[in-house]
Design a protein around this motif. Structure first.
Motif, mmCIF file in Angstrom:
data_model
loop_
_atom_site.group_PDB
_atom_site.id
_atom_site.type_symbol
_atom_site.label_atom_id
_atom_site.label_comp_id
_atom_site.label_asym_id
_atom_site.label_seq_id
_atom_site.Cartn_x
_atom_site.Cartn_y
_atom_site.Cartn_z
ATOM 1 N N ILE A 37 0.845 -1.198 0.000
ATOM 2 C CA ILE A 37 0.000 0.000 0.000
ATOM 3 C C ILE A 37 0.885 1.255 0.000
ATOM 4 C CG2 ILE A 37 -1.773 1.268 1.280
ATOM 5 C CD1 ILE A 37 -2.590 -1.478 2.470
ATOM 6 N N PRO A 38 0.588 2.210 -0.898
ATOM 7 C CA PRO A 38 1.370 3.449 -0.920
ATOM 8 C C PRO A 38 1.327 4.168 0.431
ATOM 9 C CG PRO A 38 -0.054 3.309 -2.840
ATOM 10 C CD PRO A 38 -0.439 2.185 -1.916
ATOM 11 N N GLU A 39 2.399 4.819 0.759
ATOM 12 C CA GLU A 39 2.526 5.505 2.054
ATOM 13 C C GLU A 39 1.406 6.523 2.270
ATOM 14 O OE1 GLU A 39 5.745 8.533 3.947
ATOM 15 O OE2 GLU A 39 6.521 6.684 3.059
ATOM 16 N N ASN A 40 0.999 7.220 1.223
ATOM 17 C CA ASN A 40 0.001 8.288 1.353
ATOM 18 C C ASN A 40 -1.413 7.812 0.983
ATOM 19 O OD1 ASN A 40 0.431 7.956 -1.360
ATOM 20 N ND2 ASN A 40 0.543 10.139 -1.821
ATOM 21 N N TYR A 41 -1.642 6.504 0.994
ATOM 22 C CA TYR A 41 -2.920 5.948 0.551
ATOM 23 C C TYR A 41 -4.116 6.553 1.284
ATOM 24 C CZ TYR A 41 -6.829 2.792 0.045
ATOM 25 O OH TYR A 41 -8.087 2.288 -0.164
ATOM 26 N N LEU A 42 -4.124 6.527 2.599
ATOM 27 C CA LEU A 42 -5.287 7.017 3.354
ATOM 28 C C LEU A 42 -5.546 8.496 3.098
ATOM 29 C CD1 LEU A 42 -5.014 5.084 6.726
ATOM 30 C CD2 LEU A 42 -6.623 4.714 4.846
ATOM 31 N N LYS A 43 -4.496 9.284 2.992
ATOM 32 C CA LYS A 43 -4.652 10.709 2.710
ATOM 33 C C LYS A 43 -5.235 10.903 1.311
ATOM 34 C CE LYS A 43 -2.176 15.074 2.567
ATOM 35 N NZ LYS A 43 -0.899 15.755 2.712
ATOM 36 N N THR A 44 -4.733 10.140 0.348
ATOM 37 C CA THR A 44 -5.209 10.260 -1.028
ATOM 38 C C THR A 44 -6.664 9.837 -1.153
ATOM 39 O OG1 THR A 44 -2.994 9.867 -1.898
ATOM 40 C CG2 THR A 44 -4.827 9.520 -3.417
ATOM 41 N N ILE A 45 -7.011 8.684 -0.625
ATOM 42 C CA ILE A 45 -8.385 8.191 -0.745
ATOM 43 C C ILE A 45 -9.350 9.098 0.015
ATOM 44 C CG2 ILE A 45 -8.426 6.516 1.167
ATOM 45 C CD1 ILE A 45 -9.807 5.687 -2.249
ATOM 46 N N GLY A 46 -8.924 9.639 1.150
ATOM 47 C CA GLY A 46 -9.750 10.595 1.893
ATOM 48 C C GLY A 46 -10.016 11.849 1.083
ATOM 49 N N SER A 47 -8.993 12.351 0.419
ATOM 50 C CA SER A 47 -9.134 13.540 -0.429
ATOM 51 C C SER A 47 -10.075 13.268 -1.599
ATOM 52 C CB SER A 47 -7.755 13.969 -0.941
ATOM 53 O OG SER A 47 -7.875 15.010 -1.869
ATOM 54 N N VAL A 48 -9.959 12.096 -2.193
ATOM 55 C CA VAL A 48 -10.830 11.723 -3.310
ATOM 56 C C VAL A 48 -12.286 11.685 -2.854
ATOM 57 C CG1 VAL A 48 -11.463 9.766 -4.787
ATOM 58 C CG2 VAL A 48 -9.074 10.488 -4.623
ATOM 59 N N ILE A 49 -12.542 11.051 -1.739
ATOM 60 C CA ILE A 49 -13.909 10.960 -1.222
ATOM 61 C C ILE A 49 -14.455 12.357 -0.929
ATOM 62 C CG2 ILE A 49 -15.315 10.164 0.724
ATOM 63 C CD1 ILE A 49 -13.281 7.752 0.862
ATOM 64 N N GLU A 50 -13.661 13.186 -0.273
ATOM 65 C CA GLU A 50 -14.106 14.549 0.040
ATOM 66 C C GLU A 50 -14.434 15.334 -1.217
ATOM 67 O OE1 GLU A 50 -11.159 16.330 2.587
ATOM 68 O OE2 GLU A 50 -11.587 14.920 4.212
ATOM 69 N N ARG A 51 -13.602 15.227 -2.253
ATOM 70 C CA ARG A 51 -13.863 15.944 -3.506
ATOM 71 C C ARG A 51 -15.162 15.484 -4.139
ATOM 72 N NH1 ARG A 51 -8.592 15.193 -6.889
ATOM 73 N NH2 ARG A 51 -9.933 15.920 -8.563
ATOM 74 N N LEU A 52 -15.405 14.198 -4.152
ATOM 75 C CA LEU A 52 -16.637 13.679 -4.757
ATOM 76 C C LEU A 52 -17.871 14.093 -3.970
ATOM 77 C CD1 LEU A 52 -15.382 10.158 -5.850
ATOM 78 C CD2 LEU A 52 -16.042 12.045 -7.364
ATOM 79 N N ILE A 53 -17.758 14.157 -2.650
ATOM 80 C CA ILE A 53 -18.884 14.600 -1.825
ATOM 81 C C ILE A 53 -19.119 16.095 -2.015
ATOM 82 C CG2 ILE A 53 -19.682 14.938 0.553
ATOM 83 C CD1 ILE A 53 -18.273 12.233 1.193
#
Length: 124
Positions: free
Chosen positions: A66-82
């Motif tokens: 898993i990439p080191e910044n995975y949780l930060k990246t996926i969190g940002s993606v979810i926030e943008r879509l919301i």
């Protein structure tokens, strides 16, 4: 953001040559390409899985690397879509209407049109 919430798409989407696109909600319903992360989350936003389940599923696709910044990246993606209202949250599972349940190219046009009207989705 409560990770136990279910998430579902609110826009019609399409899969064109391996890339996910969404249609703008208002006519003329322009097709907007999404970057791979946004597209993957849109595909998974079926209303039947929680945010945590989606996060775990995508992480499992890395097979332990898993990439080191995975949780930060996926969190940002979810926030943008919301924030853009492409995805919404529910405390309980949500059944998508027909016109949102699958890529546009897999839909029966007449059934999709009826579903859009029943849901109050703006049509041309």
């Amino acid at each position: 953001m409560e990770l136990s919430n279910y998430f579902y798409r609110t826009l019609i989407y399409s899969e064109v040559k391996g890339q996910v696109h969404v249609y703008e909600k208002l006519p003329p319903h322009s097709l907007i390409p999404l970057d791979p992360w946004l597209g993957r989350v849109m595909q998974l936003a079926d209303g039947q899985h929680t945010l945590q389940e989606m996060i775990d599923y995508v992480a499992s696709q890395y097979q332990g690397d898993i990439p080191e910044n995975y949780l930060k990246t996926i969190g940002s993606v979810i926030e943008r879509l919301i924030e853009t209202e492409a995805v919404a949250l529910s405390q309980t599972p949500y059944t998508l209407p027909y016109h949102l349940a699958m890529p546009k190219e897999h839909q029966d046009p007449a059934v999709a049109e009826r579903s859009m009207k029943e849901a109050g989705y703006p049509t041309a």
